[in-house]
Design a protein around this motif. Structure first.
Motif, PDB file in Angstrom:
ATOM      1  N   ALA A 194       9.484   1.588  -4.340  1.00 32.27           N
ATOM      2  CA  ALA A 194       8.206   1.788  -5.260  1.00 32.27           C
ATOM      3  C   ALA A 194       8.938   3.363  -5.503  1.00 32.27           C
ATOM      4  N   ASP A 213      -3.276   6.380  -7.623  1.00 32.21           N
ATOM      5  CA  ASP A 213      -3.737   4.637  -7.161  1.00 32.21           C
ATOM      6  C   ASP A 213      -1.644   4.489  -6.760  1.00 32.21           C
ATOM      7  N   GLU A 214      -0.928   5.085  -6.981  1.00 32.35           N
ATOM      8  CA  GLU A 214       0.440   4.995  -6.952  1.00 32.35           C
ATOM      9  C   GLU A 214       0.520   5.929  -5.104  1.00 32.35           C
ATOM     10  N   GLN A 216      -1.796   5.714  -3.445  1.00 34.03           N
ATOM     11  CA  GLN A 216      -1.869   4.947  -1.994  1.00 34.03           C
ATOM     12  C   GLN A 216      -0.764   3.739  -2.166  1.00 34.03           C
ATOM     13  N   ASN A 217      -0.509   3.731  -3.254  1.00 35.72           N
ATOM     14  CA  ASN A 217       0.416   2.156  -2.547  1.00 35.72           C
ATOM     15  C   ASN A 217       1.797   3.070  -1.587  1.00 35.72           C
ATOM     16  N   GLU A 220       0.835   3.132   1.704  1.00 43.33           N
ATOM     17  CA  GLU A 220       0.400   2.134   2.593  1.00 43.33           C
ATOM     18  C   GLU A 220       2.513   1.637   2.862  1.00 43.33           C
ATOM     19  N   SER A 221       2.952   1.388   2.060  1.00 39.39           N
ATOM     20  CA  SER A 221       4.359   0.104   2.350  1.00 39.39           C
ATOM     21  C   SER A 221       5.228   1.655   2.551  1.00 39.39           C
TER      22      SER A 221
END
Ligand SMILES: Nc1ncnc2c1ncn2[C@@H]1O[C@H](COP(=O)(O)OP(=O)(O)OP(=O)(O)O)[C@@H](O)[C@H]1O
Length: 583
Positions: A194, A213-214, A216-217, A220-221
């Motif tokens: 990521a 969004d990135e 957030q992603n 999460e990761s």
């Protein structure tokens, strides 16, 4: 892990001396409780200050010798571990470089980076700790137990019970945590992936306002990584409290049993102190051993991941007796029917469900220019990637100068070919150094000639430093079009027999694109040129145009022939050119 151990071969001496000095240190440590016992039983009992001072001096001496041994051991262990990691890193780097596109696609770049960096660091620290502690800690544990027996067998029985219980705790936790560390490293790969994607694609992310969004992603990761780490950390954290409880209970038992023996006049107070000291030594060593085991678990998980890459064999290798020379027939000037030939080629990407190219047959004569056109994903790049054997065909054959590409030594084959990839990539260094990638001993005249053909001369001349212009990592101080022209020049410097331009003029304006094609045609008469493009104007003057649709050839011919006979080609042309331009 076994295959990695050979990297310690060059450090045999260090690998023996490090544990040896640690054991020496441990031996001196085992005498300390006995000296303390003497201080209590003789010095304090007789109130003999001189004796206490002498024994105190002996303790300091034991400490100094122990410290010297420990520093020496640390030096040898560090030397062996760093040497081990350096050798491994070099070999892994070379091995990854030797893997074909197919394996690199399957394994993934991000995980390869993690394995080259974080995994090797983890193994390095595992080797260092192992050399220092793997023998020392059990040696102290069992040494202290034996010494305890020499002091008093009855009280020492507590050790016989405590040590197996402690071992079960330590090894049990290791057995549970080991697979979890594998999971942690895997998740670390995702986080690296990521990060890499975000950093390389930063401009696109901003252009599309995808930052939130990135983030957030990524959160999460990263959150998942933290979750795994906390979970495995909690299990490992049980180690210290559990071992402390067992050891402290054992100390109470030792004091209880030996206290009674002191009352009965069987042992002395000093010997009781020695027994408690031995139990404390065992505790300290077991904690070290627990940490060592955690480190070894992590190191083994990482070592397995490295071994898996080292075990991966390249699916594309030079044949044992590969074609090194130009085939005799060509050397004698015989009329070879084709420079490049595709003979009923089917091609499948590893892991893909269906072929990306089906039944491709094509004959290209020396000096011809071949245009390859088709919609996105129609197989254009896949087709040209088969010529330098970046991938192997599933069925059929690709021939260069009448010889199957699989029969060439890879170096011999690739020396014939200049590739300009779809993504223009340059390397950190001067422009001259970049240009010499194709030909190590290229002169400035040769480089300027290539720059002339690639329409890059004007831009290079406009820079004060000329060929000494410094290029940043990945050429990020250059524009897209400048990078493309330089990558074309780089491929031309070696004057390859076959030039492959994979959509490599897409960032050029139409006028420069036209000039480039003219210059290539004029300046490279004998060169066989493959031009992959989505633009009809770029390939319309080619000797042969191959039209691809969904991996199959739907037309081969000149612009005029195809415009008459091939519907896909006609559609492409009419969508891009006016009727007058088409004629
Ligand atoms: N490394 C890969 N692994 C699996 N499938 C792939 C890989 N590269 C390409 N493909 C698939 O193979 C097909 C042909 O791809 P290819 O890159 O050759 O198309 P292309 O015509 O060059 O496209 P474009 O003009 O967009 O570059 C596509 O369906 C693509 O999804």
């Amino acid at each position: 892990m076994k295959r990695l151990l050979r990297y310690l071969n060059a450090y045999k001496k260090e690998s023996v001396l490090a544990p040896l000095f640690k054991m020496l240190e441990a031996s001196f440590e085992l005498f300390v409780p006995l000296v303390v016992a003497q201080i209590v039983d003789v010095g304090i009992k007789n109130q003999d200050a001189g004796y206490i001072l002498r024994m105190g001096g002996l303790l300091v001496l034991l400490g100094v010798i122990g410290l010297t041994c420990s520093i020496t051991a640390q030096y040898f262990a560090a030397k062996a571990a760093v040497g081990f990691a350096t050798g491994l890193r070099n070999d892994l780097f070379a091995h990854i470089g030797g893997l074909s596109y197919s394996e690199q696609d399957t394994i993934g770049t991000s995980t390869l980076i993690t394995r080259m960096t974080s995994d090797i660091n983890q193994v390095q620290s595992g080797v260092n700790l192992t050399l220092r502690l793997l023998l020392r800690s059990p040696f102290i544990v069992f040494g202290a137990m034996i010494m305890a027996f020499t002091v008093n067998a009855k009280a020492a029985m507590v050790f016989v019970v405590a040590i197996p219980v402690l071992s079960v705790i330590v090894f049990g936790i290791m057995a549970i945590s080991m697979p979890l560390y594998k999971k942690v490293q895997k998740q670390l790969d995702h986080v690296t992936q990521a990060t890499r994607e975000n950093l390389t694609g930063a401009r696109v992310i901003r252009a599309f306002n995808r930052q939130e969004d990135e983030i957030q992603n990524f959160d999460e990761s990263n959150g998942l990584l933290v979750k795994f780490q906390v979970f495995v950390g909690k299990i490992s954290a049980l180690m210290n409290p559990l071992t402390y409880v067992v050891v402290n209970l054992s100390i109470i038992a030792v004091v209880w049993i030996s206290g009674k023996q002191v009352d009965a006049g069987i042992i002395t107070q000093g010997e009781t102190v020695a027994l408690v000291n031995y139990m404390s030594q065992i505790l300290v060593e077991l904690i070290k051993m627990a940490n060592l085991i955690v480190s070894i678990s992590k190191a083994l998980a990482c070592a397995n991941r490295i071994s898996n890459v080292l075990e991966e064999k390249s699916s594309i290798v030079s044949p044992a007796k590969g074609m090194e020379q130009v085939p005799a027939a060509i050397a004698e000037g015989a009329d070879i029917p084709a420079k490049v030939q595709f003979d009923h080629v089917n091609f499948l990407y590893k892991g893909a469900k269906a072929d990306s190219l089906t039944d491709i047959s094509l004959t290209v004569k020396k000096g011809q220019t071949i245009g390859i056109i088709g919609g996105t994903g129609s197989g254009k790049s896949s087709l040209v990637n088969l010529i330098p054997r970046f991938y192997d065909v599933r069925e059929g054959a690709v021939l260069v100068d009448g010889v199957n590409v699989k029969d060439y030594r890879l170096e011999t084959l690739r020396e014939k070919i200049g590739v300009v990839p779809q993504k223009a990539i340059l390397f950190k260094g001067t422009l001259r150094e970049n240009m010499k990638w194709g030909k190590k001993d290229a002169t400035d005249e040769e480089i300027y000639r290539a720059l002339d053909i690639a329409q890059a001369r004007e831009f290079v001349d406009s820079k004060e430093k000329g060929l000494d212009l410094y290029i940043d990592q990945a050429g990020k101080n250059l524009s897209g079009g400048q990078k493309q022209r330089l990558t074309i020049a780089r491929a031309l410097v070696r004057e390859p027999e076959i030039l492959i331009m994979d959509d490599s003029a897409s960032a050029l304006d139409f006028a420069t694109d036209a000039k480039l094609r003219m210059a290539i045609q004029k300046g490279t008469k004998d060169m066989t040129v493959f031009i992959v493009s989505q633009r009809a104007t770029t390939i319309r003057h080619a000797d042969q145009i191959v039209v691809l649709d969904d991996g199959a050839t739907v037309g081969i011919g000149t612009h005029e022939e195809l415009f008459e006979s091939c519907e896909v080609y006609r559609e492409i042309c009419l969508s891009q050119l006016s009727k007058e331009e088409v004629q």
